[in-house]
Design a protein around this motif. Structure first.
Motif, PDB file in Angstrom:
ATOM      1  N   SER A 165      -0.935   1.905  -7.721  1.00  0.00           N
ATOM      2  CA  SER A 165      -2.032   2.867  -7.638  1.00  0.00           C
ATOM      3  C   SER A 165      -2.591   3.229  -9.007  1.00  0.00           C
ATOM      4  O   SER A 165      -3.665   3.760  -9.106  1.00  0.00           O
ATOM      5  N   GLU A 202       6.888   5.181  -8.151  1.00  0.00           N
ATOM      6  CA  GLU A 202       6.107   4.908  -6.947  1.00  0.00           C
ATOM      7  C   GLU A 202       4.731   4.348  -7.312  1.00  0.00           C
ATOM      8  O   GLU A 202       4.282   3.359  -6.729  1.00  0.00           O
ATOM      9  N   ILE A 256       3.426   0.568  -6.101  1.00  0.00           N
ATOM     10  CA  ILE A 256       2.307   0.335  -5.178  1.00  0.00           C
ATOM     11  C   ILE A 256       1.018   0.019  -5.928  1.00  0.00           C
ATOM     12  O   ILE A 256      -0.001  -0.241  -5.304  1.00  0.00           O
ATOM     13  N   ARG A 291      10.124  11.170   0.256  1.00  0.00           N
ATOM     14  CA  ARG A 291       8.667  11.080   0.374  1.00  0.00           C
ATOM     15  C   ARG A 291       8.187  10.060   1.408  1.00  0.00           C
ATOM     16  O   ARG A 291       7.034  10.119   1.826  1.00  0.00           O
ATOM     17  N   HIS A 292       9.039   9.101   1.760  1.00  0.00           N
ATOM     18  CA  HIS A 292       8.603   8.006   2.636  1.00  0.00           C
ATOM     19  C   HIS A 292       9.623   7.768   3.738  1.00  0.00           C
ATOM     20  O   HIS A 292      10.823   7.752   3.490  1.00  0.00           O
ATOM     21  N   GLU A 345       0.820  -1.218   0.000  1.00  0.00           N
ATOM     22  CA  GLU A 345       0.000   0.000   0.000  1.00  0.00           C
ATOM     23  C   GLU A 345       0.849   1.260   0.000  1.00  0.00           C
ATOM     24  O   GLU A 345       0.411   2.319  -0.435  1.00  0.00           O
ATOM     25  N   THR A 346       2.057   1.140   0.541  1.00  0.00           N
ATOM     26  CA  THR A 346       2.964   2.284   0.614  1.00  0.00           C
ATOM     27  C   THR A 346       4.396   1.785   0.516  1.00  0.00           C
ATOM     28  O   THR A 346       4.660   0.597   0.739  1.00  0.00           O
ATOM     29  N   LEU A 347       5.302   2.702   0.215  1.00  0.00           N
ATOM     30  CA  LEU A 347       6.723   2.345   0.172  1.00  0.00           C
ATOM     31  C   LEU A 347       7.396   2.561   1.523  1.00  0.00           C
ATOM     32  O   LEU A 347       8.535   2.138   1.710  1.00  0.00           O
ATOM     33  N   ALA A 348       6.711   3.210   2.445  1.00  0.00           N
ATOM     34  CA  ALA A 348       7.291   3.496   3.761  1.00  0.00           C
ATOM     35  C   ALA A 348       7.762   2.214   4.432  1.00  0.00           C
ATOM     36  O   ALA A 348       7.039   1.229   4.478  1.00  0.00           O
TER      37      ALA A 348
END
Length: 185
Positions: free
Chosen positions: A178, A172, A176, A58-59, A27-30
């Motif tokens: 998106s 990104e 993910i 960004r993450h 869901e995220t790259l974090a």
């Protein structure tokens, strides 16, 4: 007298009987480990570094894992595939800026996706045909690879940074899932 026509791509058709699928997307790259797989082409590592720096901005807690494929036109060696599976959650592949390296980069991305590693592969717009041809040979004719203006090799340091900034959001999005970013024409 009859002549026999041999299809040099026949073994590719036989080896792609199973349709490859995209890996499940985070869901995220974090907090993820992002592989930056360069292929020794001029400026490939630099543009991957620029993209990685933007993603890290960004993450939180991203780990950038640079790796190098030393023979850009050949398939990923098994040892490197195993290393990427072990060390990375997602992988950015670049840069396809010639016919053979573009086709090979797309094949590498499809191979990594099939073992569960989400990928974003970057090719230049001059090599859509070999990139799409390889995707078709691998059984994934609609495989989405990212396109950027050709060439990458002659960009200055400022040009690499600018291009990295332009590509980071697309990378990104692909990683993910998106959006189904740039697809082969």
């Amino acid at each position: 007298m009859t002549a026999e026509i041999i299809d040099p791509t026949q073994h590719f058709h036989a080896s792609t009987a199973v349709t490859p699928t995209d890996a499940a997307r985070p869901e995220t790259l974090a907090g993820l480990r992002i592989g930056l797989l360069g292929n020794t082409k001029r400026n490939a590592d630099s543009i991957l570094d620029a993209i990685g720096a933007r993603l890290a901005d960004r993450h939180a807690q991203i780990a950038l894992i640079p790796r190098t494929k030393t023979q850009f036109a050949m398939p990923l060696p098994v040892e490197l595939v195993e290393e990427l599976i072990r060390d990375c959650d997602v992988v950015v592949i670049g840069v396809g800026d010639c016919g053979s390296c573009s086709a090979s980069a797309v094949a590498d991305a499809i191979a990594l996706e099939s073992v569960g590693i989400p990928t974003a592969v970057i090719c230049t717009d001059a090599f859509v045909q070999p990139s799409s041809a390889m995707a078709g040979l691998k059984g994934a004719p609609d495989f989405p690879y990212l396109l950027t203006a050709h060439p990458i090799a002659n960009l200055t340091a400022d040009g690499v940074e600018e291009r990295g900034e332009q590509l980071a959001a697309q990378v990104e999005a692909r990683l993910i899932g998106s959006t189904r970013t740039v697809a082969a024409a």
